[in-house]
Write a protein that holds these residues in place. Structure first.
Motif, short mmCIF file in Angstrom:
data_model
loop_
_atom_site.label_atom_id
_atom_site.label_comp_id
_atom_site.label_asym_id
_atom_site.label_seq_id
_atom_site.Cartn_x
_atom_site.Cartn_y
_atom_site.Cartn_z
N ILE A 64 -9.11 10.02 -15.49
CA ILE A 64 -8.08 10.58 -16.36
C ILE A 64 -8.30 10.16 -17.81
CG2 ILE A 64 -5.60 10.70 -16.87
CD1 ILE A 64 -5.11 10.20 -13.88
N PHE A 79 -9.73 5.92 0.80
CA PHE A 79 -8.77 6.72 0.04
C PHE A 79 -8.36 5.99 -1.23
CE2 PHE A 79 -4.46 8.07 -1.04
CZ PHE A 79 -4.68 9.44 -1.18
N ARG A 118 -3.02 14.99 -14.34
CA ARG A 118 -3.41 13.81 -13.57
C ARG A 118 -3.60 14.22 -12.12
NH1 ARG A 118 0.37 8.96 -15.83
NH2 ARG A 118 2.10 10.32 -15.34
N PHE A 119 -4.72 13.90 -11.55
CA PHE A 119 -5.05 14.24 -10.16
C PHE A 119 -4.84 15.73 -9.87
CE2 PHE A 119 -3.28 9.88 -10.04
CZ PHE A 119 -4.43 9.20 -9.71
N PRO A 130 -2.43 7.95 -20.33
CA PRO A 130 -1.83 8.47 -19.11
C PRO A 130 -2.50 7.93 -17.85
CG PRO A 130 -2.55 10.28 -20.55
CD PRO A 130 -2.95 9.02 -21.21
N ILE A 190 -3.52 4.83 -17.20
CA ILE A 190 -3.43 3.41 -16.91
C ILE A 190 -2.54 3.12 -15.70
CG2 ILE A 190 -1.55 2.82 -18.49
CD1 ILE A 190 -4.66 0.77 -18.49
N PHE A 191 -1.40 3.77 -15.62
CA PHE A 191 -0.50 3.48 -14.51
C PHE A 191 -1.06 3.96 -13.17
CE2 PHE A 191 3.59 2.90 -12.36
CZ PHE A 191 3.93 1.69 -12.90
N PRO A 192 -1.63 5.19 -13.14
CA PRO A 192 -2.30 5.60 -11.90
C PRO A 192 -3.39 4.62 -11.49
CG PRO A 192 -2.04 7.49 -13.30
CD PRO A 192 -1.55 6.30 -14.08
N PHE A 231 0.84 -1.20 0.00
CA PHE A 231 0.00 0.00 0.00
C PHE A 231 0.87 1.25 0.00
CE2 PHE A 231 -2.15 3.50 2.00
CZ PHE A 231 -3.35 3.54 1.31
N LEU A 242 1.42 6.90 -6.62
CA LEU A 242 0.29 7.80 -6.89
C LEU A 242 0.70 9.27 -6.66
CD1 LEU A 242 -2.53 6.71 -7.64
CD2 LEU A 242 -3.27 7.55 -5.42
N ALA A 299 -1.73 1.63 -9.92
CA ALA A 299 -1.26 1.95 -8.57
C ALA A 299 -2.43 2.03 -7.60
CB ALA A 299 -0.48 3.27 -8.57
N ALA A 300 -3.49 2.71 -8.02
CA ALA A 300 -4.65 2.85 -7.14
C ALA A 300 -5.32 1.50 -6.91
CB ALA A 300 -5.64 3.85 -7.73
N ASP A 359 6.17 4.43 -14.76
CA ASP A 359 5.07 4.79 -15.66
C ASP A 359 5.59 4.94 -17.09
OD1 ASP A 359 2.62 5.74 -16.63
OD2 ASP A 359 3.20 7.82 -16.22
N ALA A 361 -9.00 7.27 -4.95
CA ALA A 361 -7.87 7.43 -5.87
C ALA A 361 -8.13 6.67 -7.16
CB ALA A 361 -6.59 6.94 -5.20
N ASP A 379 1.12 14.90 -17.12
CA ASP A 379 1.75 13.69 -17.63
C ASP A 379 2.89 14.09 -18.57
OD1 ASP A 379 2.31 11.18 -18.71
OD2 ASP A 379 0.81 11.48 -20.28
N MET A 385 -3.80 -1.35 -6.89
CA MET A 385 -2.92 -2.01 -5.91
C MET A 385 -3.27 -1.54 -4.49
SD MET A 385 -0.27 -4.00 -5.87
CE MET A 385 -0.31 -4.73 -4.24
N MET A 386 -3.52 -0.24 -4.37
CA MET A 386 -3.85 0.31 -3.05
C MET A 386 -5.16 -0.29 -2.54
SD MET A 386 -2.73 4.24 -3.63
CE MET A 386 -3.64 4.94 -2.30
N GLN A 406 -10.58 8.62 -9.24
CA GLN A 406 -9.91 9.76 -9.88
C GLN A 406 -8.98 9.31 -11.01
OE1 GLN A 406 -10.14 13.06 -9.78
NE2 GLN A 406 -11.97 12.70 -8.53
N ALA A 407 -8.32 8.18 -10.80
CA ALA A 407 -7.42 7.67 -11.84
C ALA A 407 -8.24 7.25 -13.06
CB ALA A 407 -6.62 6.49 -11.31
N ALA A 430 -4.52 -3.95 -1.57
CA ALA A 430 -3.73 -4.01 -0.34
C ALA A 430 -4.57 -3.58 0.85
CB ALA A 430 -2.49 -3.13 -0.46
N ARG A 462 4.77 2.40 -20.30
CA ARG A 462 4.11 2.81 -21.55
C ARG A 462 5.01 2.59 -22.76
NH1 ARG A 462 2.06 8.15 -19.04
NH2 ARG A 462 1.29 8.88 -21.03
#
Lengths: 502, 164
Positions: free
Chosen positions: B32, B21, A190-191, B41, B43-45, A169, A176, B48-49, A445, B25, A183, B51-52, B28-29, B55, A449
């Motif tokens: 995108i 959270f 992003r975010f 852009p 896909i990786f967020p 985590f 994140l 990660a999210a 990242d 996340a 990007d 995974m979060m 939000q990801a 977990a 890609r």
């Protein structure tokens, strides 16, 4: 060769750089020794101050702090039974019993000499192997870097903290945080939630200082009233016979330290524990039993944790993958200075490599000098109450964060990360993987890609590439083994295998 | 599972917050670039999210399995306030917040001086004069090292006309 020697000696010939390295080492010893101040914390705060300097100056100072800090933890471990740094946990097991017998001075002297020996082994390995590895690393594909990044975060996540899920985590959270902003490939936000403030991303120095500085300071608040113990120090320079006697063990421990240091994600703390374990197994007839002031148990972890310093630089300078939390922070510093740690660093900026080796060597020699002197002043400073230390850490953290971009928003981030980090630490999460994620996230990242584009967006080809190329295959196997070893299947199979053996 | 240590006060709530959270996340990801491609852009967020989220589900399950925190010394919120967020922590965090708000307004020297004075006085509880001397001394040392030796630009206050 001559050029390498020239770059190696830059730091030795320039009085200002010489001073910075020496000052860094001295400062590192004290920072490492004072419980509550960690080398990681110190380097992350320092980096914000040094980013306007020349690269050489910053590197010289950081090399000194790193070397000194890893060693410094041993002093408080011996004198007060409080490891000043995690890498000195094993040292406390043997060092404190020695101090209780009034042999603290001798123990400090012996650790100093052995730390320096270990340091040299690590540096030698760095000088010899880094060029080879970086040449090899040029064969690495983008998917291999993705795997290396994953392995790095995974290792830090598994080896520290309460559970694998918490480590995973923390690592993902770091990735994140690293993703916030525009990007780099498509310039899409992003975010960012539509605000301009977030488009530039969250500065990772703010994250580092928050998670390592403020969070740690808040944790330390719990033990504010812990009184310091006074100690007597007599003999410091160790006996030559002692050095001769433990030389072989120190060399073996240094070997362990270098290798552990070089593995991404593992640093001096694990190196020290493994070396301690090795000493315990290999010493047949110790003068005193382990746990009661056995010198073998003091020599091995101390030689190993300083050897790990040189080792940790190997993957950082050759692959751009930090060997531990401190090198993760140093990578951040190199990025700030416009350098790109990775296989091309050695070919594009070879002077930087030899300069680093030179300053580490110098720092190691400074360590020998400072390690054997000034112990009386030292004990006074270590007794500094935390009530004074904690506010000072906070002021330094605030100024350090502000100094990066002169942007007050950054310090709010820093405080937020500090408070979040405090809760994470309290509930058994490690903050190391977060920082590693922040730094490695964008790299992973981009490489993901690139690898996916290379596979023409076809998931089958993409996955096949992971097993059809030798380097990728080895890394994939390593990654999967590490992942599986964290699941119940692993312990189940092991239990079954053991049953079959019996 | 009795072999595992009992939950710390507030740990279950924290595990829940962590999950929320993670889900936020992930949402939000997803915003995108959605599931429109494998090289976008977002896909990786999303990975990660994701995974979060996974977990945090494990963490939540593990936390829920453990024994409830020891409530012999008061209810869970009370022991949370005692063990995890005692008054001392709340006050120090409050002081830091005030300090950070004051920093751009009053400048480094004044705000740090005030913060050090307040924090030393609160944590150390010595004679105010001793505290004042200590705060002034350490502030002077920081200023000397960072402003004079290292030439770091320290924040100047807008209220004081940028003088200090």
């Amino acid at each position: 060769m001559l050029e390498a020697l020239g770059n190696f000696s830059i730091v030795w010939l320039d009085p200002w750089l010489l001073f910075l390295t020496a000052a860094g080492t001295l400062a590192g010893i004290y920072i490492g020794a004072i419980p509550g101040l960690s080398v990681t914390m110190a380097t992350s705060i320092l980096i914000s101050f040094t980013f306007k300097w020349q690269v050489n100056e910053a590197l010289a100072l950081i090399a000194g702090v790193f070397m000194g800090g890893v060693y410094g933890g041993s002093r408080t471990a011996i004198l007060l039974n409080i490891p000043g740094a995690p890498s000195a946990i094993a040292t406390a097991l043997e060092g404190y019993p020695l101090a209780k017998r009034g042999e603290a001075g001798e123990a400090i002297g012996l650790t100093t000499v052995m730390s320096v020996l270990g340091g040299f082994v690590g540096i030698l390995a760095l000088a010899l192997f880094a060029p080879v590895i970086s040449e090899f690393a040029l064969l690495f594909n983008s998917r291999d870097y993705l795997l290396l990044g994953l392995i790095g975060i995974l290792l830090v996540g598994t080896l520290s903290g309460e559970s694998f899920a918490k480590g995973a985590f923390a690592g993902a959270l770091g990735v994140l945080i690293g993703m916030v902003g525009l990007d780099p490939m498509t310039a899409e936000g992003r975010f960012t939630f539509g605000t301009i403030t977030l488009m530039g991303g969250i500065p990772y120095v703010a994250a580092m200082i928050g998670f390592f500085g403020v969070a740690e300071a808040l944790v330390q608040l719990h033990t504010l009233d812990l009184a310091a113990v006074k100690q007597r120090i007599d003999r410091i320079v160790p006996r030559l016979s002692d050095i001769k006697r433990y030389f072989g063990l120190a060399m073996r421990a240094s070997g362990i330290g270098t290798i552990i240091g070089a593995l991404p994600g593992t640093g001096g703390d694990i190196a020290a524990l493994l070396a301690y374990d090795h000493a315990k197994r290999s010493t047949k007839n110790p003068e005193r039993p382990f746990g009661e002031g056995c010198k073998e148990g003091l020599v091995a972890p101390e030689a190993a944790n300083n050897a790990a310093v040189g080792g940790a630089f190997i993957p950082m300078l050759t692959l751009g993958i930090p060997g531990d939390a401190v090198t993760a922070v140093i990578i951040g510093a190199l990025f700030i200075h416009g350098l790109k740690p990775g296989p091309l660093l050695l070919t594009e900026t070879p002077h930087l490599f030899w300069f680093t080796v030179g300053s580490l060597t110098l720092a190691n020699i400074c360590l020998l000098i400072f390690g054997l002197t000034g112990i009386k002043v030292f004990t006074r400073i270590v007794e500094c109450p935390k009530a004074i230390l904690i506010p000072l850490i906070i002021v330094l953290s605030a100024v350090g964060t502000y100094a990066i971009q002169n942007n007050p928003v950054d310090i709010y981030w820093m405080l937020l990360f500090g408070v979040v980090g405090y809760f994470m630490k309290t509930y058994g999460f490690q903050v190391g993987p977060v920082i590693l994620g922040v730094i490695l996230g964008p790299m992973m990242d981009a490489n993901y890609r690139r690898a996916m584009i290379g596979a023409r967006g076809d998931i089958g080809t993409f996955l096949w590439d992971f097993v059809s190329h030798p380097i990728s295959l080895i890394l994939t196997i390593g990654f999967l083994t590490m992942l599986l070893s964290q699941t119940p299947i692993w312990s189940f199979t092991r239990a079954r295998l053991r049953k079959q053996d019996a | 599972m009795s072999s595992k240590p009992a939950r710390r006060p507030g740990e279950l709530v924290f595990a829940l917050l962590v999950l929320i959270f993670g889900l936020a996340a992930f949402w939000q990801a997803y915003e995108i670039s959605g599931f429109s491609g494998l090289t976008t852009p977002g896909i990786f967020p999303m990975l990660a999210a994701g995974m979060m989220v996974i977990a945090s589900l494990f963490i939540l399950a593990d936390t829920a399995q453990r024994n409830a925190p020891d409530v012999s010394r008061g209810s869970v919120p009370a022991s949370f306030l005692r063990e995890i967020m005692p008054l001392r922590h709340a006050i120090v965090i409050g002081l830091i917040l005030l300090y950070l708000i004051a920093l751009p307004l009053l400048g480094f020297v004044v705000s740090s001086g005030l913060f050090l004075l307040a924090a030393f006085q609160y944590l150390w509880r010595k004679n105010p004069l001793v505290t004042a001397v200590l705060a002034a001394g350490s502030l002077g040392a920081i200023y000397l090292v960072f402003r004079v030796v290292f030439q770091v630009v320290l924040p100047r206050g807008t209220w004081l006309g940028g003088l200090i």
